[in-house]
Design a protein around this motif. Structure first.
Motif, PDB file in Angstrom:
ATOM      1  N   GLU A   9       0.782  -1.155   0.262  1.00 41.39           N
ATOM      2  CA  GLU A   9      -0.071  -0.097   0.067  1.00 41.39           C
ATOM      3  C   GLU A   9       0.705   0.842   0.020  1.00 41.39           C
ATOM      4  O   GLU A   9       1.380   1.574   0.832  1.00 41.39           O
ATOM      5  N   ARG A  62      -6.026   4.453  -5.942  1.00 42.03           N
ATOM      6  CA  ARG A  62      -7.415   4.445  -5.223  1.00 42.03           C
ATOM      7  C   ARG A  62      -8.395   5.637  -4.916  1.00 42.03           C
ATOM      8  O   ARG A  62      -8.891   5.983  -5.077  1.00 42.03           O
ATOM      9  N   THR A 118      -2.662   0.364  -4.466  1.00 40.70           N
ATOM     10  CA  THR A 118      -1.657  -0.790  -4.293  1.00 40.70           C
ATOM     11  C   THR A 118      -0.734  -0.566  -5.480  1.00 40.70           C
ATOM     12  O   THR A 118      -1.067  -0.904  -6.658  1.00 40.70           O
ATOM     13  N   GLU A 157     -10.020  -5.491  -5.788  1.00 39.02           N
ATOM     14  CA  GLU A 157      -9.809  -5.027  -4.821  1.00 39.02           C
ATOM     15  C   GLU A 157      -9.695  -6.145  -3.924  1.00 39.02           C
ATOM     16  O   GLU A 157      -8.820  -6.461  -2.647  1.00 39.02           O
ATOM     17  N   ALA A 158     -11.202  -6.971  -4.173  1.00 38.67           N
ATOM     18  CA  ALA A 158     -11.366  -8.563  -3.026  1.00 38.67           C
ATOM     19  C   ALA A 158      -9.915  -9.035  -3.411  1.00 38.67           C
ATOM     20  O   ALA A 158     -10.089  -9.782  -2.360  1.00 38.67           O
ATOM     21  N   HIS A 163      -7.013  -7.902  -2.007  1.00 34.62           N
ATOM     22  CA  HIS A 163      -6.672  -7.812  -0.705  1.00 34.62           C
ATOM     23  C   HIS A 163      -6.483  -9.476   0.172  1.00 34.62           C
ATOM     24  O   HIS A 163      -5.526 -10.054   1.257  1.00 34.62           O
ATOM     25  N   CYS A 164      -7.399 -11.062  -0.753  1.00 35.25           N
ATOM     26  CA  CYS A 164      -6.942 -12.271  -0.635  1.00 35.25           C
ATOM     27  C   CYS A 164      -5.158 -12.373  -0.640  1.00 35.25           C
ATOM     28  O   CYS A 164      -4.727 -13.070  -0.275  1.00 35.25           O
ATOM     29  N   SER A 188      -2.623 -10.807  -0.940  1.00 35.74           N
ATOM     30  CA  SER A 188      -1.848  -9.779   0.681  1.00 35.74           C
ATOM     31  C   SER A 188      -1.631 -10.420   1.290  1.00 35.74           C
ATOM     32  O   SER A 188      -1.031 -10.868   2.171  1.00 35.74           O
ATOM     33  N   ARG A 189      -3.241 -11.216   1.993  1.00 37.27           N
ATOM     34  CA  ARG A 189      -3.097 -11.604   3.027  1.00 37.27           C
ATOM     35  C   ARG A 189      -2.283 -12.978   3.481  1.00 37.27           C
ATOM     36  O   ARG A 189      -1.628 -13.605   3.818  1.00 37.27           O
TER      37      ARG A 189
END
Length: 281
Positions: free
Chosen positions: A20, A41, A81, A125-126, A129-130, A132-133
């Motif tokens: 980020e 973003r 991102t 974006e979803a 996020h996955c 990155s996790r």
């Protein structure tokens, strides 16, 4: 020019990283030995990629190929991102790597940007996020899962690019030309390239050139040249600027080029044009 390597940002052997970023100052032109995908973003600005300028807007995505110079200039605070991928991430066959690059190349022409619609933006974006996790957890066979996520990101981007190109193809050419002419008429004394203008609308250069000539009866270079010579003729008559000063004022860095171009279009030299105009008055 600085050239960045993936190991400056991610652990050696990982071959992928999600970051980020917040940018408030200009990031000068640089290159890197990895692929980067930037998902905008918040905020706005200007992204110069391979000497071509692209507007930064929320939902914009930029694919930066390896060794391609680019610079970011935020207008205030810019949040985005950044997804970093090394060639090694895709494996030895290179198929995934080539598939990703094909999304942003049309007829071998590099078109590095696309603006997502709301649905595309939410979906990506979803997935980011996955991704990155998964990078943080590093559980089990996380690298296989990451490859699936990246393949999915590539497919969503391919769909977004195809949708954007379809929308562009259905646009009224008269509207595109009116916006183009408005821009050119304000900036014709600057260094305007056909590639830059085409990129503003998501077209490749060849298609944009054909469309312009079809509707204007002349190519873009000739149109800009005529605008410059018309202004030069007016300055020669209405001011005491020297021919060299007029040349610079209308966008020519080379006096011989201005002299030859003016003579070709006006059938007389700049000096003689000024003399003849004064005699008429």
């Amino acid at each position: 020019m600085i050239n960045y390597y993936a190991t400056e940002f991610i652990r050696e052997g990982d071959n992928l990283g999600v970051f980020e970023r917040v940018l408030t100052l200009r990031k000068e032109a640089h290159t890197h030995a990895f692929y980067a995908i930037l998902f905008m973003r918040e905020g706005s600005g200007l992204h110069v990629i391979d000497q071509k300028s692209y507007d930064i807007v929320p939902g914009g995505v930029f694919f930066i190929d390896r060794s391609v110079p680019h610079a970011l200039e935020p207008f205030g605070k810019l949040k985005y991102t950044e997804l970093i991928l090394t060639p090694e991430f895709f494996g030895k066959d290179g198929e995934g790597e080539n598939a990703l690059r094909r999304v942003f190349y049309t007829d071998s022409e590099y078109q590095p940007s696309v603006t997502l619609n709301q649905d595309e933006r939410e979906a990506l974006e979803a997935i980011l996020h996955c991704t990155s996790r998964e990078c943080e957890r590093r559980a089990g066979d996380f690298r296989a899962i990451l490859r699936l996520y990246i393949a999915l990101i590539g497919q969503y981007l391919a769909r977004a690019v195809e949708r954007a190109r379809s929308e562009l193809a259905n646009r009224d050419p008269a509207y595109i030309l009116s916006v183009t002419l408005e821009y050119v008429n304000k900036h014709f004394t600057e260094n305007i390239s056909q590639e830059e203008l085409a990129g503003r609308f998501g077209y490749n250069s060849a298609y944009f050139s054909r469309m312009f000539k079809k509707h204007m009866g002349e190519n873009l270079t000739d149109y800009i040249t005529k605008k410059r010579i018309e202004l030069a003729a007016r300055l020669l008559v209405e001011t005491d600027l020297s021919a060299e000063q007029v040349s610079e004022r209308v966008g020519y860095k080379s006096k011989p080029q201005f002299y030859n171009t003016f003579t070709k279009y006006m059938n007389t030299t700049p000096r003689q044009y000024r003399i003849d105009a004064k005699q008429k008055t």
